[in-house]
Scaffold this motif. Structure first.
Motif, PDB file in Angstrom:
ATOM      1  N   ILE A 155       0.975  -1.214   0.141  1.00 51.58           N
ATOM      2  CA  ILE A 155       0.037   0.047   0.091  1.00 51.58           C
ATOM      3  C   ILE A 155       0.895   1.013   0.121  1.00 51.58           C
ATOM      4  O   ILE A 155       1.811   1.480   0.855  1.00 51.58           O
ATOM      5  N   SER A 156       0.725   2.113  -1.034  1.00 52.34           N
ATOM      6  CA  SER A 156       1.364   3.130  -1.143  1.00 52.34           C
ATOM      7  C   SER A 156       1.507   4.054   0.003  1.00 52.34           C
ATOM      8  O   SER A 156       2.380   4.894   0.572  1.00 52.34           O
ATOM      9  N   ASP A 157       0.116   4.573   0.552  1.00 53.26           N
ATOM     10  CA  ASP A 157      -0.098   5.618   1.386  1.00 53.26           C
ATOM     11  C   ASP A 157      -1.321   5.175   2.088  1.00 53.26           C
ATOM     12  O   ASP A 157      -2.268   5.147   1.934  1.00 53.26           O
ATOM     13  N   VAL A 158      -0.955   4.473   3.534  1.00 51.52           N
ATOM     14  CA  VAL A 158      -2.293   3.907   4.427  1.00 51.52           C
ATOM     15  C   VAL A 158      -2.916   5.219   4.830  1.00 51.52           C
ATOM     16  O   VAL A 158      -4.352   5.056   4.859  1.00 51.52           O
ATOM     17  N   VAL A 159      -2.306   6.273   4.873  1.00 50.28           N
ATOM     18  CA  VAL A 159      -3.143   7.371   5.587  1.00 50.28           C
ATOM     19  C   VAL A 159      -4.174   7.937   4.818  1.00 50.28           C
ATOM     20  O   VAL A 159      -5.622   8.083   4.950  1.00 50.28           O
ATOM     21  N   HIS A 160      -3.971   8.089   3.397  1.00 50.85           N
ATOM     22  CA  HIS A 160      -4.834   8.556   2.214  1.00 50.85           C
ATOM     23  C   HIS A 160      -5.769   7.475   1.976  1.00 50.85           C
ATOM     24  O   HIS A 160      -6.876   7.540   1.733  1.00 50.85           O
ATOM     25  N   VAL A 161      -5.639   6.145   2.151  1.00 48.07           N
ATOM     26  CA  VAL A 161      -6.389   5.390   1.908  1.00 48.07           C
ATOM     27  C   VAL A 161      -7.486   5.408   2.899  1.00 48.07           C
ATOM     28  O   VAL A 161      -8.613   5.319   2.693  1.00 48.07           O
ATOM     29  N   MET A 162      -7.058   5.451   3.935  1.00 49.23           N
ATOM     30  CA  MET A 162      -8.095   5.425   5.247  1.00 49.23           C
ATOM     31  C   MET A 162      -8.936   6.783   5.025  1.00 49.23           C
ATOM     32  O   MET A 162     -10.167   6.675   5.286  1.00 49.23           O
ATOM     33  N   GLU A 163      -8.404   7.823   4.580  1.00 49.67           N
ATOM     34  CA  GLU A 163      -9.138   9.092   4.662  1.00 49.67           C
ATOM     35  C   GLU A 163     -10.180   8.866   3.595  1.00 49.67           C
ATOM     36  O   GLU A 163     -11.343   9.166   3.537  1.00 49.67           O
ATOM     37  N   SER A 164      -9.973   8.189   2.251  1.00 47.78           N
ATOM     38  CA  SER A 164     -10.940   7.992   1.108  1.00 47.78           C
ATOM     39  C   SER A 164     -12.033   7.121   1.484  1.00 47.78           C
ATOM     40  O   SER A 164     -12.955   7.407   0.979  1.00 47.78           O
ATOM     41  N   PHE A 165     -11.969   6.483   2.641  1.00 49.30           N
ATOM     42  CA  PHE A 165     -13.129   5.667   2.898  1.00 49.30           C
ATOM     43  C   PHE A 165     -13.700   5.997   4.280  1.00 49.30           C
ATOM     44  O   PHE A 165     -14.268   5.143   5.031  1.00 49.30           O
ATOM     45  N   GLY A 166     -13.514   7.181   4.784  1.00 53.34           N
ATOM     46  CA  GLY A 166     -14.348   7.894   5.669  1.00 53.34           C
ATOM     47  C   GLY A 166     -13.605   7.924   7.180  1.00 53.34           C
ATOM     48  O   GLY A 166     -14.197   8.445   8.092  1.00 53.34           O
ATOM     49  N   VAL A 167     -12.413   7.457   7.221  1.00 49.74           N
ATOM     50  CA  VAL A 167     -11.790   7.628   8.530  1.00 49.74           C
ATOM     51  C   VAL A 167     -11.173   9.307   8.493  1.00 49.74           C
ATOM     52  O   VAL A 167     -10.535   9.680   7.717  1.00 49.74           O
ATOM     53  N   VAL A 168     -11.318   9.950   9.532  1.00 53.35           N
ATOM     54  CA  VAL A 168     -10.850  11.064   9.723  1.00 53.35           C
ATOM     55  C   VAL A 168      -9.308  10.866  10.574  1.00 53.35           C
ATOM     56  O   VAL A 168      -9.506  10.404  11.911  1.00 53.35           O
ATOM     57  N   VAL A 169      -8.413  11.611   9.991  1.00 52.06           N
ATOM     58  CA  VAL A 169      -6.912  11.132  10.452  1.00 52.06           C
ATOM     59  C   VAL A 169      -6.273  12.643  10.800  1.00 52.06           C
ATOM     60  O   VAL A 169      -6.506  13.487   9.935  1.00 52.06           O
TER      61      VAL A 169
END
Length: 401
Positions: A155-169
Motif C-alpha cells: 500500500i503506497s499511502d495508508v493514511v490517504h486510503v483510510m481518509e478516502s473511505f471515511g476515516v478522519v486522521v
C-alpha cells in the motif's frame, strides 16, 4: 452560591490543561491563583472571576466564547483505543484523548458545510472479541483490502486510503514519546477517528501505527470501555495482528520471502514500507520461519544495532493527512468563511488547530490573502511542455452542501 463568569464550561478547562500536560498546581501557578480554585472550576463547583477568566484565555490562546461553549459530546460512551507502551503515564493518555476530542469537534463542525467521504469499513460482528481467532483477523484484513480495491501488493499511502473511505486522521505532538496513537468511533457523527502521535521520529513506525488503529476500528467497534480496560493487552495484540496482515498480505508477502535473512528483509523494506522487525514478526506468524530461525533473526537484529533505528528509516517521509486541510482551505478559498471566522467557529487553540488540520504554521494568523502577481509568457516564447510540473496524485472531493 457559585460566583464568577456564569456559563463557564469546566470541561473546556480540563481539555486545555490535559492537552498541554499541565497539573492543576502548574496552571494555578501560571495564572496566579490557588490550586484549589482550579479544582473547583474543573468540578463545576465555582466559576473563575473575570480577571482569571481572561488569564485562562490569554494563556491558552482561546476566545471567551469558546470557553463558554459546551464541548460537542455524544451520550454514547465509546472507548478510545490507545497504542502506547506499558510504562506510559496517565497524563499522556489524557493529553491524547483531549486532542482526539478536539479532532472530533473540528470535523463535526466542518461537516456542517462539507460532505466528507462516506464511511466504508468492514467490522467484526462475531460477538465476544476475546474469542476472535487469528484466521478471522486475517480474513477481515483481506476483506478490507478487497472492499477498498487495494489488491494484494504493498500500500503506497495508508493514511490517504483510510481518509478516502471515511476515516478522519490527524497527526499531533503531545509531548510524550511513549504514546503512539489513539482512535475511536465517534457517537457524534458515527465516523471513525485516528490521531497519530508525532513525537517519535519514524515514518515507518507511524505508518504501522495507522494500520494498528485501523485494526481497532474494524475489530473492536462494538467493544465497551469496560471490556477494553479489562482486555487491553489482548485487544492490542489483535490490532497488531490486523496491521501486519493488512500491510503484508499472507499470499503475496510469503512468496517474496525466498531467504528469511536480515539482508533479505532489508531488500524488501523499500517495497513494503514496513520495518524489518515487522517482517520478522510477520514471518513468524505465517510460519515462514521456525522458532529457531526467528530467534536467530531477533538476536542478529539486536547485534547489528537495529533495535532503536534500522537502515533506510530516514528514506521515508511521513504520510500526511489531507482531509481536514483540504476542507478548511476549500471553505476559505470558496469564500464560504473567512480564516478569522473559521478560526473562531472551530475554537481550538490556533497552534493546535493548525496542527490537527495539517495546515502550515501561521495559516490562521494571516488575515490577508497573498497578492498574486500577474506574470505572462512572452509572445515569442516556445510552449511549455505539457509534462512540466505535472505530478501524479489522488484528489479527495468534498462538495459543499
Amino acid at each position: 452560591m457559585r460566583t464568577g463568569i456564569l456559563g463557564f464550561q469546566s470541561e473546556r478547562l480540563k481539555q486545555l490543561r490535559s492537552s498541554f500536560g499541565m497539573t492543576q498546581t502548574k496552571l494555578a501557578e501560571l495564572i496566579s491563583c490557588s490550586a484549589s480554585n482550579v479544582s473547583k472550576w474543573e468540578k463545576g463547583d465555582s466559576f473563575p472571576e473575570p480577571t482569571n477568566f481572561r488569564k485562562i484565555c490569554d494563556l491558552f490562546g482561546v476566545s471567551e466564547k469558546w470557553l463558554m461553549e459546551a464541548p460537542l459530546k455524544s451520550a454514547e460512551a465509546s472507548p478510545s483505543f490507545f497504542r502506547s507502551q506499558v510504562s506510559t503515564c496517565k497524563a499522556s493518555w489524557d493529553a491524547a484523548d483531549s486532542r482526539l476530542e478536539w479532532l472530533e469537534e473540528i470535523s463535526y463542525k466542518l461537516q456542517e458545510s462539507l460532505e466528507f467521504p462516506k464511511v466504508n469499513l468492514p467490522c467484526y460482528k462475531g460477538g465476544d472479541v476475546r474469542l476472535i481467532q487469528d484466521s478471522e483477523i486475517e480474513g477481515l484484513a483481506e476483506e478490507c483490502r478487497s472492499l477498498w480495491g487495494l489488491g494484494i501488493g504493498p500500500i503506497s499511502d495508508v493514511v490517504h486510503v483510510m481518509e478516502s473511505f471515511g476515516v478522519v486522521v490527524a497527526r499531533a505532538e503531545i509531548g510524550y514519546l511513549k504514546m503512539d496513537g489513539v482512535s475511536k468511533w465517534s457517537g457524534l457523527d458515527g465516523r471513525p477517528y485516528v490521531l497519530l502521535i508525532a513525537d517519535k521520529a519514524g515514518a515507518i513506525r507511524n505508518r504501522f501505527d495507522a494500520a494498528h488503529e485501523l485494526g481497532h476500528l474494524i475489530l473492536h467497534k462494538y467493544v465497551t470501555a469496560e471490556q477494553y480496560k479489562a482486555n487491553y493487552h489482548l485487544l492490542e495484540t489483535q490490532a497488531h495482528r490486523f496491521a501486519s496482515a493488512f500491510l503484508m498480505p499472507a499470499e503475496s508477502f510469503s512468496h517474496e520471502i525466498k531467504w528469511p535473512t536480515l539482508d533479505g528483509f532489508l531488500s524488501l523494506k523499500s517495497r513494503w514500507k514496513v520495518s524489518i522487525a515487522a517482517m520478522i514478526k510477520r514471518s513468524q506468524d505465517l510460519e515462514i520461519t521456525s522458532p529457531e530461525v526467528t530467534l536467530r533473526l531477533w538476536k542478529g537484529r539486536s547485534a547489528r544495532g537495529w533495535v532503536k533505528k534500522e537502515p533506510q528509516d530516514d528514506d521515508f517521509k511521513f504520510e500526511q493527512p489531507k482531509l481536514l486541510k483540504r476542507s478548511v482551505m476549500m471553505l476559505v478559498e470558496q469564500g464560504v468563511l473567512s480564516r478569522d471566522i473559521l478560526k473562531d467557529v472551530l475554537g481550538v487553540p490556533v497552534k493546535n488547530l493548525e496542527e490537527l488540520c495539517c495546515l502550515p504554521e501561521g495559516y490562521f494568523l494571516s488575515s490577508h490573502q497573498s497578492r498574486v502577481v500577474d506574470i505572462r509568457l512572452r509572445s515569442n516564447s516556445s510552449s511549455v511542455p505539457s509534462s512540466y510540473g505535472r505530478t501524479e496524485s489522488s484528489i479527495l472531493n468534498f462538495p459543499v452542501r
